[in-house]
Design a protein around this motif. Sequence first.
Motif, short mmCIF file in Angstrom:
data_model
loop_
_atom_site.label_atom_id
_atom_site.label_comp_id
_atom_site.label_asym_id
_atom_site.label_seq_id
_atom_site.Cartn_x
_atom_site.Cartn_y
_atom_site.Cartn_z
N GLY A 136 0.81 -1.22 0.00
CA GLY A 136 0.00 0.00 0.00
C GLY A 136 0.84 1.26 0.00
O GLY A 136 0.51 2.25 -0.66
N MET A 137 1.96 1.23 0.71
CA MET A 137 2.84 2.40 0.78
C MET A 137 3.63 2.61 -0.51
O MET A 137 4.05 3.72 -0.82
CB MET A 137 3.81 2.26 1.96
N LEU A 138 3.83 1.52 -1.27
CA LEU A 138 4.63 1.61 -2.50
C LEU A 138 3.78 1.74 -3.76
O LEU A 138 4.30 2.01 -4.84
CB LEU A 138 5.53 0.37 -2.63
N ASN A 139 2.49 1.58 -3.61
CA ASN A 139 1.61 1.51 -4.77
C ASN A 139 1.17 2.88 -5.28
O ASN A 139 0.22 2.98 -6.05
CB ASN A 139 0.38 0.67 -4.44
N GLN A 140 1.84 3.91 -4.83
CA GLN A 140 1.65 5.27 -5.35
C GLN A 140 3.02 5.85 -5.63
O GLN A 140 4.00 5.51 -4.96
CB GLN A 140 0.94 6.15 -4.30
N ASP A 141 3.11 6.72 -6.62
CA ASP A 141 4.36 7.43 -6.84
C ASP A 141 4.72 8.20 -5.58
O ASP A 141 3.82 8.69 -4.86
CB ASP A 141 4.23 8.40 -8.01
N PRO A 142 6.02 8.34 -5.27
CA PRO A 142 6.41 8.99 -4.01
C PRO A 142 5.83 10.38 -3.79
O PRO A 142 5.56 10.76 -2.65
CB PRO A 142 7.95 9.05 -4.13
N ASN A 143 5.61 11.13 -4.86
CA ASN A 143 5.14 12.51 -4.69
C ASN A 143 3.65 12.61 -4.38
O ASN A 143 3.15 13.70 -4.11
CB ASN A 143 5.47 13.33 -5.93
N LYS A 144 2.95 11.49 -4.40
CA LYS A 144 1.50 11.54 -4.18
C LYS A 144 1.14 11.23 -2.73
O LYS A 144 1.79 10.42 -2.06
CB LYS A 144 0.80 10.54 -5.10
N LEU A 145 0.11 11.86 -2.25
CA LEU A 145 -0.40 11.61 -0.91
C LEU A 145 -1.04 10.23 -0.85
O LEU A 145 -1.61 9.75 -1.83
CB LEU A 145 -1.42 12.70 -0.58
N ILE A 146 -0.95 9.59 0.31
CA ILE A 146 -1.55 8.27 0.51
C ILE A 146 -2.58 8.36 1.63
O ILE A 146 -2.33 8.94 2.69
CB ILE A 146 -0.49 7.22 0.88
N VAL A 147 -3.75 7.79 1.38
CA VAL A 147 -4.77 7.68 2.42
C VAL A 147 -4.77 6.24 2.91
O VAL A 147 -5.06 5.32 2.14
CB VAL A 147 -6.17 8.07 1.89
N PHE A 148 -4.41 6.04 4.17
CA PHE A 148 -4.31 4.69 4.72
C PHE A 148 -5.69 4.20 5.16
O PHE A 148 -6.37 4.85 5.95
CB PHE A 148 -3.36 4.66 5.92
N SER A 149 -6.07 3.03 4.63
CA SER A 149 -7.33 2.39 5.01
C SER A 149 -7.06 0.90 5.17
O SER A 149 -6.87 0.19 4.19
CB SER A 149 -8.41 2.63 3.95
N MET A 150 -7.04 0.42 6.40
CA MET A 150 -6.69 -0.96 6.67
C MET A 150 -7.63 -1.93 5.94
O MET A 150 -7.20 -2.91 5.33
CB MET A 150 -6.71 -1.24 8.17
N GLU A 151 -8.93 -1.66 5.99
CA GLU A 151 -9.90 -2.57 5.38
C GLU A 151 -9.71 -2.65 3.87
O GLU A 151 -9.78 -3.73 3.29
CB GLU A 151 -11.33 -2.12 5.71
#
Length: 587
Positions: free
Chosen positions: A441-456
């Motif tokens: 989940g942390m790697l599945n976006q380009d580094p410059n993009k924001l990530i919204v963490f959702s466990m489910e």
Amino acid sequence: MINPIRSEVCALLRQAIGSKYEQSLVDLETWIETPPSEEMGDYAFPCFRLAKTLGKAPDQIALSLQGTIQSQLESSHFVKEVSQTGGYLNFSCDPISIAQNLLPAILSGQFFKINSATPRERVMIEYSQPNTHKGFHVGHMRNVALGNSLCKLYAYNGYEVKGVNYIGDVGTHIAKCLWFYLDNPHQTPPETFKGQWLGSFYTQAVQKLSELEGEEKKQADERISCLLKDLEQPETETYQIWQQTRQWSLDDLDEIYRWLDVQFDECFYESEVEQAGKMLVLEGLEQGIFEYSEGAIGVNLGQDSKQNLGFFLLLKSDGNSLYSTKDLALAKKKFSQYQIERSIYVVGAEQTLYFQQVFATLHKMGYSQAEKCFHLPYGLVTLPSGKMSSRDGTVILFSQLRQEMEHYVYEYYLSEYQGVWQDSEIKETARLVASATVKYGMLNQDPNKLIVFSMEEWLRSEGDTGSYLIYTYVRIQSILRKFDSMPLSQDESFCSHLTHAHEWSLIRKLSFFNEVVFSAGETFRPSLLTRYLFETAQKCNRAYQTCPVQNAKNPQIQQARVLLFDAVGRVLRQGLTLLGITPPERM
């Protein structure tokens, strides 16, 4: 040679264009693209790249090259057809030839060796960089996952890599934490995650300081400044307390990195370079590189810098150090002691200006390696409810994250094996799946993009998730176990039995693996690899549905499909390994 098929396409193009334009074709191989659909071919060349050099329209160039290359295909090993579509030249390859070249190489392990004609640089990748006396939360996972994957990608691509951690074990945040901790001596630390417990004192300290005014605020600031100086004096009681509480945090970090299966080649500490940093700044002052400003020492980066980076503070007027003080000393240590040729700093995007100033200062100090210092910025990790903050206490701490994710994995994927598997295997499988889910989940976006963490969302076994990839890999291993007694010949003749369109689509995808890995490393984007692995898993599951193994028409086709899925499993496992993920063998 990363991909012999692409190299053959490149050779055909060079021969058709002619040596007259050799100087203009330096980057020819990088210009070759993958068509947007498989029906258009396996490779495409955009002829507009040659329009200026050849003085012709792209479609005319494509038509001319098509005729020339078509006459050369009798001696071609992989390419069987070339066609023109507008200004593009499309190359279609022979699936059997590719399979015969590719699958035995994957099954023997030779495919996973990138041979470089020249040794690549010595690279140090600095990542994680947590602070002691603060809680480690889900937002910190992005840095760890990104840095760890980059280390693996760079090593795979032939670089000499050192992955290092730089732990912030001194500084104002620790003085604030100890200030509140010493004022509340009656509280007893828990048995585990004592460093996380210390983080709650830091949060409370920040909140209390924001409420103080006037004389109370002045006294608190003076006390914190004194504590900061005491951290440099081994004979003080504060120093002894710092040593004890620092170890609590380091013990937490050891447990966190063990759970994530992350190891560092070296671990640096701010406390170890603080005094060296002060000496370095004072030497720079004597040499006239640095200067005084209102009692503090810094460097003017506005006069001779195209970026006009202003005045960069290096040492406070009260003699206390700054991040910059220590970063200069650490950089010197990297250059002199480790002979680093390229230094990569994986640090949040909010520090972009700071690192521009650090690198400019190193250049001003005469370090030629400053030209190859690179800051890799990355975006924040937020929650669906908004931004996380250690200061405000609005974070999901590691201990909570681990507990909830492992419980979720157990309930949804592993509970049926209770009493069938050993408890130790269930526990380890839950850890592997939970850890994989976070990393992917942390790697599945380009580094410059924001990530919204959702466990489910991240733990779903369908869609673009780490759980889906693990499910696909485990499914392949289950297929292979059913045929582990079958005598399998890895002679390339088995490839002629792989004739279904979905089998060919899967083989074609496998051939791009090393290219994707190389690009993912060179562009600092493991997301290229996550996307590739997801698409490979999709093609694998589609082929499994349409090309049955158990009910294959004859033993030859059955054996060929077993070997094909074996190759897919090996590519998935290698790709996951480069993301820092170890999949379980069953689930």
